[in-house]
Scaffold this motif. Structure first.
Motif, PDB file in Angstrom:
ATOM      1  N   LYS A 218       0.921  -1.065   0.259  1.00 37.31           N
ATOM      2  CA  LYS A 218      -0.235   0.168   0.320  1.00 37.31           C
ATOM      3  C   LYS A 218       1.467   0.883   0.135  1.00 37.31           C
ATOM      4  N   ASP A 251      -4.170  -5.238  -4.203  1.00 34.74           N
ATOM      5  CA  ASP A 251      -5.599  -4.095  -3.225  1.00 34.74           C
ATOM      6  C   ASP A 251      -5.961  -3.445  -4.266  1.00 34.74           C
ATOM      7  N   HIS A 254      -5.464   0.136  -3.421  1.00 37.24           N
ATOM      8  CA  HIS A 254      -3.821   0.615  -2.809  1.00 37.24           C
ATOM      9  C   HIS A 254      -2.538   0.856  -3.932  1.00 37.24           C
ATOM     10  N   ASP A 286      -7.155   4.436  -1.086  1.00 35.74           N
ATOM     11  CA  ASP A 286      -8.068   3.041  -0.484  1.00 35.74           C
ATOM     12  C   ASP A 286      -9.377   3.302  -0.218  1.00 35.74           C
ATOM     13  N   ASP A 288     -11.903   1.706  -0.328  1.00 31.51           N
ATOM     14  CA  ASP A 288     -12.922   0.783  -0.067  1.00 31.51           C
ATOM     15  C   ASP A 288     -14.683   0.731  -0.695  1.00 31.51           C
ATOM     16  N   ASP A 325     -12.005  -6.630   0.158  1.00 33.61           N
ATOM     17  CA  ASP A 325     -11.965  -5.884   1.325  1.00 33.61           C
ATOM     18  C   ASP A 325     -12.655  -4.293   1.241  1.00 33.61           C
TER      19      ASP A 325
HETATM   20 ZN    ZN Z   1      -6.923  -1.261   1.832  1.00 34.85          ZN
END
Ligand code: ZN
Ligand code: AOS
Ligand code: ZN
Length: 426
Positions: A218, A251, A254, A286, A288, A325
């Motif tokens: 990240k 991710d 990231h 990030d 999400d 995630d």
């Molecule tokens: Zn994250």
């Protein structure tokens, strides 16, 4: 909540229309090159893990607005994922976060998982927060810390995570480190990396031989000057130093804006080091957000790399762990996860529909426009009937989200657990 009989009742009014739409898509001359039945079967087989920490409302550092009926225990969380799985038959596994999800009643949990048709896929360690009564603080890092005592505590925590995971037959440890520095000079960049590598090696050594360690990267947050593992290059270097059981985790949130994530995915597949994904949607960083909500074309291009690599004999075959995630501030967490899984399946379906022979020809001939149009043709196909057909054939709901609402599922959860129940995760 969603018995087979109840699902059949919920599907009944949608069945005729669905069949017409599916037929129309399956017979579309535009999909002449594709094996639609095989695509549906691949969608049925595809499973994505649900993170235990995404079942409650996440909030931000400014505030948190509870959804109501949130799961408070690991048993409740398994119950919630059971609802998702009953509806879409594509979410048969759960990612745990320790210490938020420490398993207590192992036989009871095993029984519950079996009843719901679920497995625990991975265990995530947490060395980004201090826990009550913890002797050492992670304020200045964990696996990279200058103080050996802190590193040892963090190593032991990861080893404990594996022990908890083994009790529930998990086979994957996911390591994400918040370690880094906020100001130039705060940390010796090379030494912080070497200490991390050494700590990871100690965890790796302690891991059973049938386990995989996923190393997540990240670029920033919570540290804003440097992160010890900021990018896929650093993750890859660590994995190569550790051994074949160490793999890179991508991710989607990231990366710095406009990073070509699909190319990273392709490279990691090529090197045999793509261990898994944390799917989510990202506008700035990030975030999400719901997977596929912001950049559906990018999600399709990522799956395009995966499908292409799977067909290429020269690319090493490897098991990729597909995980979500996400975090929810304004949506019902379960609705959000149903949307995420559907967006993932749609991107996968579109990637499976790419006319790969024609694309290879166009690429060889340097026909830029034709190559791009071939990808766009697949991307613009309405694959919803194929995804619905997969849900239906697997025993789920033709339209999971509509079924969730028609059943008043959230209201029922609120009745069971209360309006102000709070999930233990972030
Ligand atoms: Zn994250
Ligand atoms: C943090 O940014 C990472 O995405 C991790 O995967 C983390 O463990 C997860 O988001 C739960 O906080
Ligand atoms: Zn993540």
């Amino acid at each position: 909540m969603f018995s087979d009989q109840r699902l059949a009742e919920l599907n009944q009014p949608l069945l005729a229309e669905h069949q017409t739409q599916f037929q129309y898509t399956a017979e579309s001359p535009r999909l002449r090159h594709a094996d639609v039945a095989a695509v549906v079967q691949k969608l049925i087989d595809f499973q994505v893990a649900i993170p235990s920490w995404a079942l409650g409302t996440g909030g931000t550092r400014f505030g948190r607005f509870a959804a109501g009926g949130e799961p408070a225990t690991l048993e409740d969380k398994i119950g919630d994922v059971g609802i998702l799985q009953a509806l879409n038959r594509s979410s048969n596994s759960i990612s745990l976060h320790i210490p938020w999800d420490i398993p207590q009643d192992i036989p009871g949990l095993q029984q519950l998982l079996k009843e719901k048709g679920l497995v625990i896929d991975s265990v995530n360690s947490n060395t980004f927060q201090d826990q009550k009564d913890q002797p050492q603080s992670y304020k200045f890092g964990s696996l990279s810390h200058t103080d050996k005592a802190v590193r040892e505590q963090a190593i032991q925590h990861n080893i404990d995570c594996v022990r908890y995971g083994k009790q529930l037959d998990a086979k994957t440890l996911t390591v994400w480190l918040a370690d880094g520095s906020n100001f130039p000079g705060q940390s010796h960049l090379r030494r912080a990396f070497l200490r991390t590598q050494e700590s990871l090696a100690a965890i790796y050594e302690a891991m059973p031989s049938d386990w995989t360690m996923l190393v997540e990267y990240k670029p920033y947050e919570p540290n804003f000057y440097s992160m010890v593992i900021p990018d896929w290059g650093t993750s890859l270097a660590l994995c190569q130093a550790l051994g074949q059981q160490a793999q890179v985790l991508v991710d989607l949130g990231h990366h710095l804006p406009n990073t070509n994530i699909e190319q990273i995915v392709g490279r990691l597949r090529q090197f045999g080091r793509l261990g898994g994904f944390h799917f989510n949607g990202s506008m700035y960083g990030d975030d999400d957000l719901t997977t596929g909500s912001i950049k559906p074309f990018q999600l399709f291009l990522i799956f395009n790399e995966l499908v292409d690599a799977a067909l290429d004999q020269s690319v090493p075959a490897e098991a990729v762990a597909y995980m979500i995630d996400a975090s929810h501030n304004v949506k019902d967490p379960l609705e959000d996860l149903l949307q995420s899984v559907e967006n993932i399946l749609s991107a996968y379906a579109k990637a499976l529909l790419v006319d790969r022979e024609a694309l290879a020809e166009a690429q060889e001939a340097n026909d830029v426009v034709r190559a791009e149009e071939i990808l766009r043709d697949a991307f613009l196909t309405d694959v919803r009937p194929l995804v619905s057909e997969a849900y239906l054939r697997a025993g789920g709901a033709i339209r999971p989200l509509a079924a969730f609402r028609a059943e008043g599922a959230r209201e029922k959860l609120i009745q069971q657990r209360g309006k102000h129940s709070v999930s233990t995760g972030l």
